[in-house]
Design a protein around this motif. Structure first.
Motif, PDB file in Angstrom:
ATOM      1  N   ARG A 328     -11.267  16.750  55.942  1.00 43.38           N
ATOM      2  CA  ARG A 328     -11.410  15.656  56.638  1.00 43.38           C
ATOM      3  C   ARG A 328     -10.260  14.408  56.293  1.00 43.38           C
ATOM      4  O   ARG A 328      -9.832  14.442  54.971  1.00 43.38           O
ATOM      5  CB  ARG A 328     -12.898  14.915  56.080  1.00 43.38           C
ATOM      6  CG  ARG A 328     -14.049  15.868  56.450  1.00 43.38           C
ATOM      7  CD  ARG A 328     -15.420  15.500  55.368  1.00 43.38           C
ATOM      8  NE  ARG A 328     -15.358  15.924  54.232  1.00 43.38           N
ATOM      9  CZ  ARG A 328     -15.882  15.456  53.050  1.00 43.38           C
ATOM     10  NH1 ARG A 328     -16.864  14.597  53.403  1.00 43.38           N
ATOM     11  NH2 ARG A 328     -15.886  15.781  51.954  1.00 43.38           N
ATOM     12  N   VAL A 329     -10.291  13.475  57.114  1.00 44.75           N
ATOM     13  CA  VAL A 329      -9.462  12.381  56.650  1.00 44.75           C
ATOM     14  C   VAL A 329     -10.188  10.964  56.486  1.00 44.75           C
ATOM     15  O   VAL A 329     -11.002  10.800  57.405  1.00 44.75           O
ATOM     16  CB  VAL A 329      -8.350  11.998  57.676  1.00 44.75           C
ATOM     17  CG1 VAL A 329      -7.189  10.966  57.169  1.00 44.75           C
ATOM     18  CG2 VAL A 329      -7.635  13.232  58.023  1.00 44.75           C
ATOM     19  N   VAL A 330     -10.306  10.383  55.363  1.00 41.85           N
ATOM     20  CA  VAL A 330     -10.967   9.525  54.936  1.00 41.85           C
ATOM     21  C   VAL A 330     -10.031   8.059  54.297  1.00 41.85           C
ATOM     22  O   VAL A 330      -9.519   8.241  53.679  1.00 41.85           O
ATOM     23  CB  VAL A 330     -12.015   9.676  53.855  1.00 41.85           C
ATOM     24  CG1 VAL A 330     -12.884   8.610  53.657  1.00 41.85           C
ATOM     25  CG2 VAL A 330     -12.930  10.908  54.405  1.00 41.85           C
ATOM     26  N   PRO A 331     -10.526   6.939  55.233  1.00 45.39           N
ATOM     27  CA  PRO A 331      -9.715   5.811  54.746  1.00 45.39           C
ATOM     28  C   PRO A 331     -10.179   5.674  53.364  1.00 45.39           C
ATOM     29  O   PRO A 331     -11.257   5.501  52.801  1.00 45.39           O
ATOM     30  CB  PRO A 331      -9.990   4.587  55.728  1.00 45.39           C
ATOM     31  CG  PRO A 331     -10.572   5.446  56.830  1.00 45.39           C
ATOM     32  CD  PRO A 331     -11.290   6.737  56.253  1.00 45.39           C
ATOM     33  N   VAL A 332      -9.381   5.250  52.204  1.00 39.19           N
ATOM     34  CA  VAL A 332      -9.786   4.925  51.062  1.00 39.19           C
ATOM     35  C   VAL A 332     -10.861   3.886  51.086  1.00 39.19           C
ATOM     36  O   VAL A 332     -11.820   3.931  50.195  1.00 39.19           O
ATOM     37  CB  VAL A 332      -8.476   4.407  50.265  1.00 39.19           C
ATOM     38  CG1 VAL A 332      -8.943   3.734  48.955  1.00 39.19           C
ATOM     39  CG2 VAL A 332      -7.526   5.582  49.986  1.00 39.19           C
ATOM     40  N   ALA A 333     -10.804   2.696  51.744  1.00 38.58           N
ATOM     41  CA  ALA A 333     -11.742   1.798  51.666  1.00 38.58           C
ATOM     42  C   ALA A 333     -13.263   2.486  52.079  1.00 38.58           C
ATOM     43  O   ALA A 333     -14.099   1.774  51.556  1.00 38.58           O
ATOM     44  CB  ALA A 333     -11.317   0.810  52.944  1.00 38.58           C
ATOM     45  N   ALA A 334     -13.203   3.751  52.400  1.00 38.90           N
ATOM     46  CA  ALA A 334     -14.620   4.182  52.925  1.00 38.90           C
ATOM     47  C   ALA A 334     -14.903   5.086  51.707  1.00 38.90           C
ATOM     48  O   ALA A 334     -16.034   5.797  51.833  1.00 38.90           O
ATOM     49  CB  ALA A 334     -14.467   4.786  54.090  1.00 38.90           C
ATOM     50  N   LEU A 335     -14.067   5.389  50.772  1.00 41.36           N
ATOM     51  CA  LEU A 335     -14.634   6.529  49.787  1.00 41.36           C
ATOM     52  C   LEU A 335     -15.792   6.333  49.008  1.00 41.36           C
ATOM     53  O   LEU A 335     -16.661   7.047  48.578  1.00 41.36           O
ATOM     54  CB  LEU A 335     -13.339   6.575  48.794  1.00 41.36           C
ATOM     55  CG  LEU A 335     -12.064   7.423  49.226  1.00 41.36           C
ATOM     56  CD1 LEU A 335     -10.871   7.258  48.227  1.00 41.36           C
ATOM     57  CD2 LEU A 335     -12.487   8.734  49.612  1.00 41.36           C
ATOM     58  N   HIS A 371      -2.879  -0.240  50.177  1.00 37.40           N
ATOM     59  CA  HIS A 371      -4.371  -0.691  50.002  1.00 37.40           C
ATOM     60  C   HIS A 371      -5.375   0.114  50.653  1.00 37.40           C
ATOM     61  O   HIS A 371      -4.928   1.149  51.665  1.00 37.40           O
ATOM     62  CB  HIS A 371      -4.612  -2.265  50.472  1.00 37.40           C
ATOM     63  CG  HIS A 371      -4.109  -2.501  51.829  1.00 37.40           C
ATOM     64  ND1 HIS A 371      -4.661  -2.001  53.056  1.00 37.40           N
ATOM     65  CD2 HIS A 371      -3.406  -3.594  52.136  1.00 37.40           C
ATOM     66  CE1 HIS A 371      -4.096  -2.532  53.895  1.00 37.40           C
ATOM     67  NE2 HIS A 371      -3.280  -3.329  53.652  1.00 37.40           N
ATOM     68  N   GLY A 372      -6.534  -0.052  50.642  1.00 35.00           N
ATOM     69  CA  GLY A 372      -7.677   0.572  51.196  1.00 35.00           C
ATOM     70  C   GLY A 372      -7.563   1.037  52.731  1.00 35.00           C
ATOM     71  O   GLY A 372      -8.360   1.725  53.090  1.00 35.00           O
ATOM     72  N   GLN A 373      -6.917  -0.170  53.536  1.00 35.36           N
ATOM     73  CA  GLN A 373      -6.792   0.044  54.980  1.00 35.36           C
ATOM     74  C   GLN A 373      -5.944   0.842  55.328  1.00 35.36           C
ATOM     75  O   GLN A 373      -5.798   1.752  56.185  1.00 35.36           O
ATOM     76  CB  GLN A 373      -6.868  -1.379  55.574  1.00 35.36           C
ATOM     77  CG  GLN A 373      -6.894  -1.323  57.087  1.00 35.36           C
ATOM     78  CD  GLN A 373      -6.765  -2.858  57.591  1.00 35.36           C
ATOM     79  OE1 GLN A 373      -8.022  -3.661  57.312  1.00 35.36           O
ATOM     80  NE2 GLN A 373      -5.785  -3.267  58.037  1.00 35.36           N
ATOM     81  N   ASN A 374      -4.654   0.925  54.751  1.00 34.62           N
ATOM     82  CA  ASN A 374      -3.532   1.463  54.877  1.00 34.62           C
ATOM     83  C   ASN A 374      -3.299   2.876  54.765  1.00 34.62           C
ATOM     84  O   ASN A 374      -2.771   3.841  55.318  1.00 34.62           O
ATOM     85  CB  ASN A 374      -2.144   0.695  54.612  1.00 34.62           C
ATOM     86  CG  ASN A 374      -1.889  -0.368  55.540  1.00 34.62           C
ATOM     87  OD1 ASN A 374      -2.466  -0.699  56.553  1.00 34.62           O
ATOM     88  ND2 ASN A 374      -1.089  -1.248  54.966  1.00 34.62           N
ATOM     89  N   LEU A 375      -4.011   3.185  53.355  1.00 32.01           N
ATOM     90  CA  LEU A 375      -4.074   4.443  52.727  1.00 32.01           C
ATOM     91  C   LEU A 375      -5.184   5.445  53.197  1.00 32.01           C
ATOM     92  O   LEU A 375      -6.507   4.873  53.040  1.00 32.01           O
ATOM     93  CB  LEU A 375      -3.989   4.233  51.363  1.00 32.01           C
ATOM     94  CG  LEU A 375      -3.422   5.372  50.566  1.00 32.01           C
ATOM     95  CD1 LEU A 375      -1.863   5.963  51.050  1.00 32.01           C
ATOM     96  CD2 LEU A 375      -3.570   5.232  49.034  1.00 32.01           C
ATOM     97  N   LEU A 376      -5.096   6.745  53.733  1.00 31.72           N
ATOM     98  CA  LEU A 376      -6.173   7.608  53.876  1.00 31.72           C
ATOM     99  C   LEU A 376      -5.952   8.682  52.918  1.00 31.72           C
ATOM    100  O   LEU A 376      -4.774   9.123  52.474  1.00 31.72           O
ATOM    101  CB  LEU A 376      -6.094   7.965  55.189  1.00 31.72           C
ATOM    102  CG  LEU A 376      -6.370   6.779  56.424  1.00 31.72           C
ATOM    103  CD1 LEU A 376      -5.051   6.398  56.723  1.00 31.72           C
ATOM    104  CD2 LEU A 376      -7.237   7.149  57.444  1.00 31.72           C
TER     105      LEU A 376
END
Length: 500
Positions: A328-335, A371-376
């Motif tokens: 799965r690919v999860v944006p860091v902001a959603a961890l 940041h949490g939007q650009n990094l997954l």
């Protein structure tokens, strides 16, 4: 006393809901106190930790309170603030012997330069956040696509007081276009006779000799003032102006000339002109991470010569995950919605992966805005962090001098992306990675400190890592930036290192 039932933006959104979505009126009203506290928490963090010119001294009181002394003799009192906390809630701040539960009213009462305009933004942020919380749906199944994970993020930026400010967006607009409301957005296709096209612009976005530029419907209605015409459907992502095309198709970044959090989300001609060079360069650099990092390549970009009418097509993050095997690919902001960061071992593994990749790139000469939007993060079927995916290359920084030390040719470009300034490079990375990614994921200084302490044992020492270990940590002064419209660009604060 700060006890008025509703502020202006709250009342306006509430009145509109009564017409367009009366079923949300009660949930919205119930959500308002928590939304105000969430915005006040972010504002108080900024007041306590940022270099505000009208705050002359900060005193701790008993370890759990802090007093801010203003240049004119007035004082602010409130709880001590962990700069990395995402769970703490500030319900009230005292100013001139009066309690304030409304961030907008506190800012208006401070009456510092530009506070009136910022107060209006805070008012809108609280109202919009209440609407986002009122309209949230209970998740019934684990997301499959990364855009589904993004739509679980309800509260927006974890540290920005304008976490949900969407000035110019009505309740109807927010319900239609906000990713947290999980609607499908119909993008217009604007035909342009003379456009600058960079990269490969697909045939299905052409009409004979004309280029079809995807246009966000809000942009069409409020800025371009034109009908949508032919449309395509897409799923909105957390940045609002970037959307995922169906069936695993590419992501399309549209111009959206509205101020969301800090910035107007248009697309500069410079970023279009440099998009292919930066994408090709970053693809080559990412190949030096032994498969630990992928970048979503820019497939094509187009501008009609204006930041108000432009678009970028880039790969979907799913390109770099084996979804058949269960990755799965999860944006860091959603961890935080996965529950994974509650495991100290998992958080240490993720921290080690993020630091390994980002420090290696910084040593090479590339500072990611991670940041949490650009990094997954690509997760194994069991949830282990395997590798990273980075998207949106418009705000990275590249050092030709560092690249030269490694024998890597610098990209053939000039402009704001190119710099050899060590402070600028480290601020760009650490200001996003430590606070925005690792701090927000850990949720507090003690938890982050433990994860970092475990992770850095396995990392090779370098001047960049030594700078991080010695602290303090740079972070964007988000509140001061909104109170300083005359100062373009980023303004920086320093917060204590979680390792000290």
């Amino acid at each position: 006393m700060d006890r008025h039932p509703m502020a202006d933006a709250e009342a306006a959104l509430g009145a509109e809901l009564g017409v367009v979505r009366p079923d949300l009126t009660l949930p919205y009203t119930i959500a308002l106190p928590g939304a105000r506290a969430a915005v006040l928490t972010r504002l108080w963090r900024g007041l306590v930790h940022e270099p505000l010119p009208w705050v002359v001294r900060r005193d701790a009181a008993g370890g759990d309170r802090v007093t801010l002394h203003l240049a004119d003799g007035r004082r602010l009192h409130g709880p001590a603030v962990d700069p990395y906390s995402t769970a703490a809630q500030v319900e009230e701040v005292w100013f001139d012997e009066r309690p304030y539960a409304r961030p907008a009213r506190l800012m208006a009462a401070l009456a510092v330069p530009h506070s009136a305009a910022f107060a209006a933004e805070l008012d809108h942020s609280a109202a919009s956040l209440a609407l986002s919380r009122a309209g949230r749906r209970t998740a019934t199944a684990s997301p499959v696509a990364s855009w589904e994970w993004e739509q679980r993020i309800v509260d927006g930026h974890p540290f920005h007081p304008n976490c949900r400010a969407r000035p110019g967006f009505s309740a109807t607009d927010q319900l239609a276009y906000g990713p947290e409301h999980r609607q499908v957005v119909r993008l217009g296709l604007a035909p342009v006779d003379e456009a600058l096209v960079v990269g490969e612009w697909p045939q299905w976005l052409r009409d004979g000799g004309r280029v079809l530029v995807p246009v966000h419907p809000w942009q069409a209605a409020h800025v371009l003032k034109c009908p949508l015409g032919e449309v395509i459907e897409a799923h909105p992502l957390m940045s609002l102006r970037t959307l995922a095309l169906p069936d695993g198709g590419p992501h399309v970044k549209t111009a959206l000339s509205a101020r969301l959090t800090s910035s107007v989300r248009d697309i500069s001609v410079y970023s279009i002109e440099t998009s292919a060079v930066v994408s090709d360069f970053m693809t080559e650099v990412a190949a030096r991470t032994d498969g630990l990092l992928h970048v979503t390549r820019t497939l094509g970009a187009v501008t009609a010569g204006s930041p108000d009418l432009a678009a970028v097509l880039r790969e979907s993050p799913e390109t770099y995950a084996d979804t058949v095997s269960g990755e799965r690919v999860v944006p860091v902001a959603a961890l935080s919605t996965t529950g994974l960061p509650r495991s100290p071992s998992w958080l240490a593994d993720f921290t080690r992966l993020a630091l390994t990749v980002c420090l290696r790139l910084l040593d090479l000469g590339v500072a990611l805005e991670a940041h949490g939007q650009n990094l997954l993060v690509v997760l194994s079927p069991s949830g282990a962090p395997r590798r990273l995916v980075y998207r949106d290359l418009a705000d990275i920084r590249v050092s030709p001098a560092r690249l030269a030390r490694h024998g890597v040719p610098a990209p053939a470009m000039t402009g704001r992306i190119i710099t050899d300034d060590e402070t600028t490079l480290r601020r760009k990375l650490f200001g996003a990675l430590i606070t925005g990614t690792l701090g927000a994921t850990a949720g507090s200084t003690p938890v982050l400190g433990e994860a970092l302490s475990t992770a850095v044992r396995d990392l090779p020492r370098s001047p960049d890592l030594d700078t991080l270990l010695e602290g303090p940590v740079p972070t964007k002064a988000l509140t001061l930036m909104r109170l300083s419209p005359e100062r373009p660009g980023d303004i920086w604060a320093q917060v204590p290192s979680p390792l000290r």
